[in-house]
Enzyme design. Structure first.
Site, PDB file in Angstrom:
ATOM      1  N   ARG A 244      -9.975  -3.411   7.728  1.00  0.00           N
ATOM      2  CA  ARG A 244      -9.189  -4.237   8.640  1.00  0.00           C
ATOM      3  C   ARG A 244      -9.997  -5.048   9.644  1.00  0.00           C
ATOM      4  O   ARG A 244      -9.469  -5.950  10.273  1.00  0.00           O
ATOM      5  CB  ARG A 244      -8.201  -3.340   9.406  1.00  0.00           C
ATOM      6  CG  ARG A 244      -7.073  -2.831   8.544  1.00  0.00           C
ATOM      7  CD  ARG A 244      -6.183  -1.886   9.326  1.00  0.00           C
ATOM      8  NE  ARG A 244      -6.857  -0.616   9.598  1.00  0.00           N
ATOM      9  CZ  ARG A 244      -6.392   0.307  10.443  1.00  0.00           C
ATOM     10  NH1 ARG A 244      -5.283   0.060  11.124  1.00  0.00           N
ATOM     11  NH2 ARG A 244      -7.039   1.433  10.632  1.00  0.00           N
TER      12      ARG A 244
ATOM     13  N   ARG B  54      -4.059  -8.605   3.008  1.00  0.00           N
ATOM     14  CA  ARG B  54      -3.104  -7.572   3.416  1.00  0.00           C
ATOM     15  C   ARG B  54      -1.794  -8.169   3.925  1.00  0.00           C
ATOM     16  O   ARG B  54      -0.742  -7.524   3.829  1.00  0.00           O
ATOM     17  CB  ARG B  54      -3.762  -6.713   4.498  1.00  0.00           C
ATOM     18  CG  ARG B  54      -2.944  -5.520   4.951  1.00  0.00           C
ATOM     19  CD  ARG B  54      -2.898  -4.424   3.905  1.00  0.00           C
ATOM     20  NE  ARG B  54      -2.256  -3.247   4.468  1.00  0.00           N
ATOM     21  CZ  ARG B  54      -0.942  -3.072   4.524  1.00  0.00           C
ATOM     22  NH1 ARG B  54      -0.126  -3.991   4.030  1.00  0.00           N
ATOM     23  NH2 ARG B  54      -0.430  -1.972   5.053  1.00  0.00           N
TER      24      ARG B  54
ATOM     25  N   ARG C 140     -15.517   2.540   5.194  1.00  0.00           N
ATOM     26  CA  ARG C 140     -14.416   1.591   5.423  1.00  0.00           C
ATOM     27  C   ARG C 140     -14.929   0.160   5.596  1.00  0.00           C
ATOM     28  O   ARG C 140     -14.312  -0.631   6.297  1.00  0.00           O
ATOM     29  CB  ARG C 140     -13.583   1.983   6.652  1.00  0.00           C
ATOM     30  CG  ARG C 140     -12.865   3.317   6.517  1.00  0.00           C
ATOM     31  CD  ARG C 140     -11.984   3.560   7.733  1.00  0.00           C
ATOM     32  NE  ARG C 140     -11.437   4.906   7.729  1.00  0.00           N
ATOM     33  CZ  ARG C 140     -11.168   5.616   8.826  1.00  0.00           C
ATOM     34  NH1 ARG C 140     -11.418   5.104  10.007  1.00  0.00           N
ATOM     35  NH2 ARG C 140     -10.666   6.825   8.743  1.00  0.00           N
TER      36      ARG C 140
ATOM     37  N   ASP D  99      -8.040   4.768  -1.731  1.00  0.00           N
ATOM     38  CA  ASP D  99      -7.676   5.669  -0.638  1.00  0.00           C
ATOM     39  C   ASP D  99      -7.746   7.099  -1.143  1.00  0.00           C
ATOM     40  O   ASP D  99      -7.490   7.362  -2.328  1.00  0.00           O
ATOM     41  CB  ASP D  99      -6.265   5.362  -0.124  1.00  0.00           C
ATOM     42  CG  ASP D  99      -5.981   6.047   1.202  1.00  0.00           C
ATOM     43  OD1 ASP D  99      -6.356   5.494   2.247  1.00  0.00           O
ATOM     44  OD2 ASP D  99      -5.393   7.155   1.187  1.00  0.00           O
TER      45      ASP D  99
ATOM     46  N   TYR E 239      -3.135  16.761   4.615  1.00  0.00           N
ATOM     47  CA  TYR E 239      -2.144  15.677   4.537  1.00  0.00           C
ATOM     48  C   TYR E 239      -0.897  16.118   3.781  1.00  0.00           C
ATOM     49  O   TYR E 239       0.235  15.797   4.171  1.00  0.00           O
ATOM     50  CB  TYR E 239      -2.753  14.461   3.850  1.00  0.00           C
ATOM     51  CG  TYR E 239      -3.596  13.606   4.762  1.00  0.00           C
ATOM     52  CD1 TYR E 239      -2.997  12.764   5.702  1.00  0.00           C
ATOM     53  CD2 TYR E 239      -4.978  13.638   4.692  1.00  0.00           C
ATOM     54  CE1 TYR E 239      -3.754  11.967   6.539  1.00  0.00           C
ATOM     55  CE2 TYR E 239      -5.757  12.849   5.534  1.00  0.00           C
ATOM     56  CZ  TYR E 239      -5.140  12.016   6.462  1.00  0.00           C
ATOM     57  OH  TYR E 239      -5.900  11.236   7.301  1.00  0.00           O
TER      58      TYR E 239
END
Length: 359
Positions: free
Chosen positions: A28, A37, A24, A75, A151
């Site tokens: 963020r 974003r 990652r 992703d 998921y």
């Protein structure tokens, strides 16, 4: 390649210092990512090659000379999307219409054309590979079938995995059939990434540790093997050189020895819950290792980061040499990390992971 440390380490070779990147790393914690974003929805970025390329390059620009690999911004849940499921991100992943019973499998696309459904990822990889101009290798990736299955059945993240584990117990054969179906899409997707320019592939089985060892062996391992064998076979059929493949089965440290011998991967990723020297004793020289600093160490301040990096490096080294080791965190970097603390982690890695003879 101007920097091939990652590829050499993945082949088990001795390196001047451990190549380092973090899971990652384009995310963020970076203000430049948050700026992009702010005006673009998450999956819009994934589907827009120019934006995905820009975000992939952000940490490479910021940490030039300190970071040894890039990983394409995407992703793991693009595969369920390609299979016909709707996935939203607000802020975490949400499936409005999850798979509740095996009858719901009929809602999935029978045939998945990865070039049509996931061609945007391939375009982003090619663009990024060209933009990198050999500065560092480019990593492609996908989620492992069991993790994607979770998921698709749970409808999002879950602490108990109640629904997905119930599937394995109530409908074991239907579960295995769905896992194989997901694995076959993964194979096509990963082969497409190599054709587009990916130089190493990583498979994320983030929920591996949620399974009892016998269930991990029964439900996850066969599809992980199917992926490694399938990717190598298809590349060979098309006379495309193989690339190293990394398996990160988080929490499945009990299976490291078996995976080293039988999974078909070149590199095994480690979480922070196993001592590196113990992991090396389990796998021998059959595979390279990747990991494994606790991501929360990056909140501990410079002194703690340096202390923990030094300790990790001493445990990974073999006879003072850095060999067959890709340095990383034991899971993904979290959003609150100060980018300058990550820089310090990279600087400490170069210092303490250097092979004794190259200092």
């Amino acid at each position: 390649m101007k920097n091939d440390l990652l590829l050499r380490a993945a082949r088990g070779e001795e390196t001047e210092h451990a190549p380092v990147w973090v899971m990652r790393q384009a995310g963020r914690y970076l203000p430049e990512f948050r700026s992009v974003r702010a005006t673009h929805e998450f999956f819009e970025i994934c589907r827009t090659p120019d934006l995905a390329t820009e975000i992939t390059l952000q940490p490479i620009r910021r940490y030039t000379g300190l970071i040894d690999a890039s990983i394409i911004f995407s992703d793991i849940l693009v595969i369920p999307q390609a299979m016909g499921m709707e996935v939203l991100m607000n802020p975490g992943p949400h499936f409005p219409d999850p798979l509740n019973t095996p009858e719901d499998i009929a809602k999935l696309s029978k045939d998945v054309d990865v070039n049509q459904e996931l061609g945007y990822v391939f375009k982003a990889i090619t663009q990024t590979r060209l933009a990198l101009d050999g500065e560092v290798p480019l990593i492609g990736f996908c989620g492992a079938p069991w993790t994607l299955f979770v998921y698709m059945v749970e409808g999002g993240g879950s602490k108990t995995l109640q629904k997905s584990k119930s599937w394995l117990l109530k409908w074991p054969e239907e579960s295995k059939a769905l896992l194989v179906r997901i694995a076959d899409v993964c194979v096509e997707y990963l082969v497409g990434q190599v054709k587009a320019g990916a130089q190493l592939l990583q498979i994320f089985d983030s929920n591996a540790g949620e399974l009892a060892p016998h269930h991990f062996a029964e439900f996850s391992v066969p599809t992980l093997q199917r992926i490694s064998a399938g990717v190598r076979s298809k590349l060979a059929e098309e006379n495309i050189p193989a690339v190293p493949m990394t398996l990160f089965a988080k929490g499945a440290n009990h299976a490291l020895g078996f995976l080293a011998e039988h999974s078909g991967y070149d590199v095994l990723g480690l979480d922070w819950c196993i001592e590196p020297s113990k992991a090396r004793a389990l796998v021998g020289d059959k595979v390279a290792l990747q990991g494994n600093l606790d991501p929360n160490t990056l909140y501990g301040g410079k002194e703690a980061i340096e202390r923990e990096v030094k300790r990790m490096c001493e445990s990974f080294k073999v006879g003072g040499k850095t060999k067959g080791w890709i340095a990383n965190l034991g899971h993904g970097i979290t959003p609150g990390v100060d980018p300058e603390d990550l820089r310090w982690f990279f600087e400490c890695m170069q210092k303490y992971s250097a092979t004794a003879s190259s200092k």
